[in-house]
Design an enzyme around this catalytic site. Structure first.
Site, PDB file in Angstrom:
ATOM      1  N   ASN A 141     -36.558 -11.709 -10.104  1.00 12.82           N
ATOM      2  CA  ASN A 141     -35.421 -11.690 -10.830  1.00 12.82           C
ATOM      3  C   ASN A 141     -35.918 -12.744 -12.090  1.00 12.82           C
ATOM      4  O   ASN A 141     -35.843 -13.674 -11.976  1.00 12.82           O
ATOM      5  CB  ASN A 141     -34.299 -12.467 -10.052  1.00 12.82           C
ATOM      6  CG  ASN A 141     -33.091 -13.022 -10.929  1.00 12.82           C
ATOM      7  OD1 ASN A 141     -33.004 -12.520 -12.135  1.00 12.82           O
ATOM      8  ND2 ASN A 141     -32.131 -13.665 -10.216  1.00 12.82           N
ATOM      9  N   LYS A 158     -34.064 -13.417 -14.627  1.00  6.74           N
ATOM     10  CA  LYS A 158     -32.835 -13.794 -15.415  1.00  6.74           C
ATOM     11  C   LYS A 158     -32.960 -13.763 -16.802  1.00  6.74           C
ATOM     12  O   LYS A 158     -33.488 -12.479 -17.188  1.00  6.74           O
ATOM     13  CB  LYS A 158     -32.838 -15.233 -14.741  1.00  6.74           C
ATOM     14  CG  LYS A 158     -33.149 -15.785 -13.204  1.00  6.74           C
ATOM     15  CD  LYS A 158     -32.801 -17.072 -12.965  1.00  6.74           C
ATOM     16  CE  LYS A 158     -33.022 -17.097 -11.277  1.00  6.74           C
ATOM     17  NZ  LYS A 158     -32.648 -18.412 -10.924  1.00  6.74           N
ATOM     18  N   HIS A 214     -25.164 -12.763  -7.942  1.00 13.88           N
ATOM     19  CA  HIS A 214     -26.028 -13.921  -7.947  1.00 13.88           C
ATOM     20  C   HIS A 214     -25.203 -15.353  -8.187  1.00 13.88           C
ATOM     21  O   HIS A 214     -24.362 -15.333  -8.777  1.00 13.88           O
ATOM     22  CB  HIS A 214     -26.993 -13.693  -8.855  1.00 13.88           C
ATOM     23  CG  HIS A 214     -28.167 -14.735  -8.982  1.00 13.88           C
ATOM     24  ND1 HIS A 214     -27.905 -16.020  -9.475  1.00 13.88           N
ATOM     25  CD2 HIS A 214     -29.512 -14.869  -8.552  1.00 13.88           C
ATOM     26  CE1 HIS A 214     -29.092 -16.748  -9.199  1.00 13.88           C
ATOM     27  NE2 HIS A 214     -29.905 -16.061  -8.535  1.00 13.88           N
ATOM     28  N   GLU A 241     -25.587 -17.738 -10.000  1.00 15.97           N
ATOM     29  CA  GLU A 241     -25.644 -18.180 -11.621  1.00 15.97           C
ATOM     30  C   GLU A 241     -24.315 -17.204 -12.079  1.00 15.97           C
ATOM     31  O   GLU A 241     -23.426 -17.717 -12.946  1.00 15.97           O
ATOM     32  CB  GLU A 241     -26.980 -17.875 -12.023  1.00 15.97           C
ATOM     33  CG  GLU A 241     -27.773 -18.948 -11.749  1.00 15.97           C
ATOM     34  CD  GLU A 241     -29.192 -18.648 -11.769  1.00 15.97           C
ATOM     35  OE1 GLU A 241     -29.488 -17.575 -12.581  1.00 15.97           O
ATOM     36  OE2 GLU A 241     -30.230 -19.449 -11.230  1.00 15.97           O
ATOM     37  N   GLU A 250     -29.487 -16.699  -0.490  1.00 14.27           N
ATOM     38  CA  GLU A 250     -30.123 -17.792  -1.550  1.00 14.27           C
ATOM     39  C   GLU A 250     -29.091 -19.068  -1.537  1.00 14.27           C
ATOM     40  O   GLU A 250     -28.328 -19.086  -2.297  1.00 14.27           O
ATOM     41  CB  GLU A 250     -30.046 -17.124  -3.014  1.00 14.27           C
ATOM     42  CG  GLU A 250     -30.932 -15.952  -3.219  1.00 14.27           C
ATOM     43  CD  GLU A 250     -31.317 -15.742  -4.554  1.00 14.27           C
ATOM     44  OE1 GLU A 250     -32.592 -15.622  -4.822  1.00 14.27           O
ATOM     45  OE2 GLU A 250     -30.355 -15.771  -5.389  1.00 14.27           O
ATOM     46  N   GLY A 305     -34.270 -22.766  -8.343  1.00 13.52           N
ATOM     47  CA  GLY A 305     -34.884 -23.334  -9.279  1.00 13.52           C
ATOM     48  C   GLY A 305     -35.103 -24.921  -9.036  1.00 13.52           C
ATOM     49  O   GLY A 305     -35.469 -25.602 -10.134  1.00 13.52           O
ATOM     50  N   SER A 329     -36.788 -20.786  -4.694  1.00 12.82           N
ATOM     51  CA  SER A 329     -38.061 -21.475  -4.875  1.00 12.82           C
ATOM     52  C   SER A 329     -39.066 -20.993  -4.154  1.00 12.82           C
ATOM     53  O   SER A 329     -40.051 -21.602  -3.474  1.00 12.82           O
ATOM     54  CB  SER A 329     -37.725 -22.939  -4.481  1.00 12.82           C
ATOM     55  OG  SER A 329     -36.786 -23.770  -5.298  1.00 12.82           O
TER      56      SER A 329
HETATM   57  P1  PGA Z   1     -35.733 -19.403  -8.077  1.00 12.09           P
HETATM   58  O1  PGA Z   1     -34.760 -18.374  -8.319  1.00 12.09           O
HETATM   59  O2  PGA Z   1     -37.173 -18.660  -7.192  1.00 12.09           O
HETATM   60  O3  PGA Z   1     -36.564 -19.585  -9.425  1.00 12.09           O
HETATM   61  O4  PGA Z   1     -35.361 -20.458  -7.184  1.00 12.09           O
HETATM   62  C1  PGA Z   1     -34.262 -17.359  -7.059  1.00 12.09           C
HETATM   63  C2  PGA Z   1     -33.241 -16.680  -7.586  1.00 12.09           C
HETATM   64  O5  PGA Z   1     -32.293 -17.338  -8.099  1.00 12.09           O
HETATM   65  O6  PGA Z   1     -33.179 -15.497  -7.560  1.00 12.09           O
END
Ligand code: PGA
Length: 255
Positions: free
Chosen positions: A15, A17, A102, A104, A172, A178, A217
């Site tokens: 992803n 983003k 997601h 976010e 997640e 992140g 992560s």
């Molecule tokens: P990350 O993000 O691997 O940077 O923690 C995962 C995600 O939001 O899909």
């Protein structure tokens, strides 16, 4: 759908983003070109770039093992929704999947479970695989509410049209995204087992085959441990999917 758990082919999805200009397609090309040399245990591999790159990446990946997904879609097929993109448009651009719900998007755009469900149904309508994201906040985890939250999100975010072919669930934990933090392996295994049970009780045999990804992560250093856990059928990778060398190291955790 009669496949058993051991027959589920894992999926490692990146992803990106809101990261990546055209120059980033060099990274995806490197991933694409490395896939043929992977062995029989190789997972399915997908990159979900920003919408601006979906068509270019899909064209560059045509005929290869690298699949392309969107990061969001509108629930409607078309209409007066300035700035939005429909599942049909993603499909037309060459995507085979789309991430919906997601955390976010849920946080930045106030997407509630019922909106996520409508988006997942839109993905199915368009012939795309919906990658439906769920996960708890740090506060919910500390209050021991993780399983309640996950079960509530599954019930309210997954449409009845979900099958093992058109739906992937991505667990997640929001506090792991992140941050460099990950849950302990035993916690991931426990939550994925609860998700599997939920899927089986609602969807029957199809629920046995729906892939459950872990996200938050995932890095080359922890991929092997996380991805070998029972009911973890792959990963949704954010930051570590931006560089081919890291993303490939995660994919090779299945080597
Ligand atoms: P990350 O993000 O691997 O940077 O923690 C995962 C995600 O939001 O899909």
């Amino acid at each position: 759908m009669t496949e058993t758990l051991s027959e589920i082919r894992p999926l490692v999805a990146g992803n990106w983003k809101m990261n990546g200009l055209s120059a980033a397609l060099g990274e995806s090309a490197e991933v694409r070109d490395a896939l043929p040399a992977l062995g029989k245990s190789a997972p399915d591999v997908m990159i979900c770039p920003p919408a601006t790159l979906v068509a270019q990446l899909a064209a560059a990946s045509k005929g290869s093992a690298l699949a392309v997904g969107g990061q969001d879609c509108h629930a409607a097929a078309s209409g007066a929704h300035t700035g939005d993109i429909s599942a049909e448009m993603l499909k037309d651009a060459g995507a085979t999947a789309v991430i919906v719900g997601h955390s976010e998007r849920r946080a930045d755009h106030g997407e509630l479970d019922r909106i996520v469900k409508a988006k997942a149904a839109a993905a199915h309508r368009a012939g795309l695989t919906a990658i439906v994201c769920i996960g708890e906040t740090k506060g919910e985890r500390l209050a021991d509410l993780t399983l309640n939250v996950v079960n509530r999100q599954l019930a309210a975010s997954l449409p009845d049209t979900a099958t093992a072919h058109n739906t992937v669930v991505a667990y997640e934990p929001i506090w792991a995204i992140g941050t460099g933090l990950t849950p302990e392996a035993k916690d991931v295994a426990e939550i994925h087992a609860a998700i599997r049970k939920n899927l089986e009780s609602r969807f029957g045999p199809a629920g046995k085959g729906i892939r459950i990804l872990y996200g938050g992560s995932v890095k080359p250093t922890n991929a092997r441990e996380l991805l070998s856990l029972p009911n973890v059928n792959g990963a949704l990778v954010g930051g570590a999917s931006l560089k081919a060398v890291d993303f490939l190291a995660i994919i090779r955790a299945y080597g």
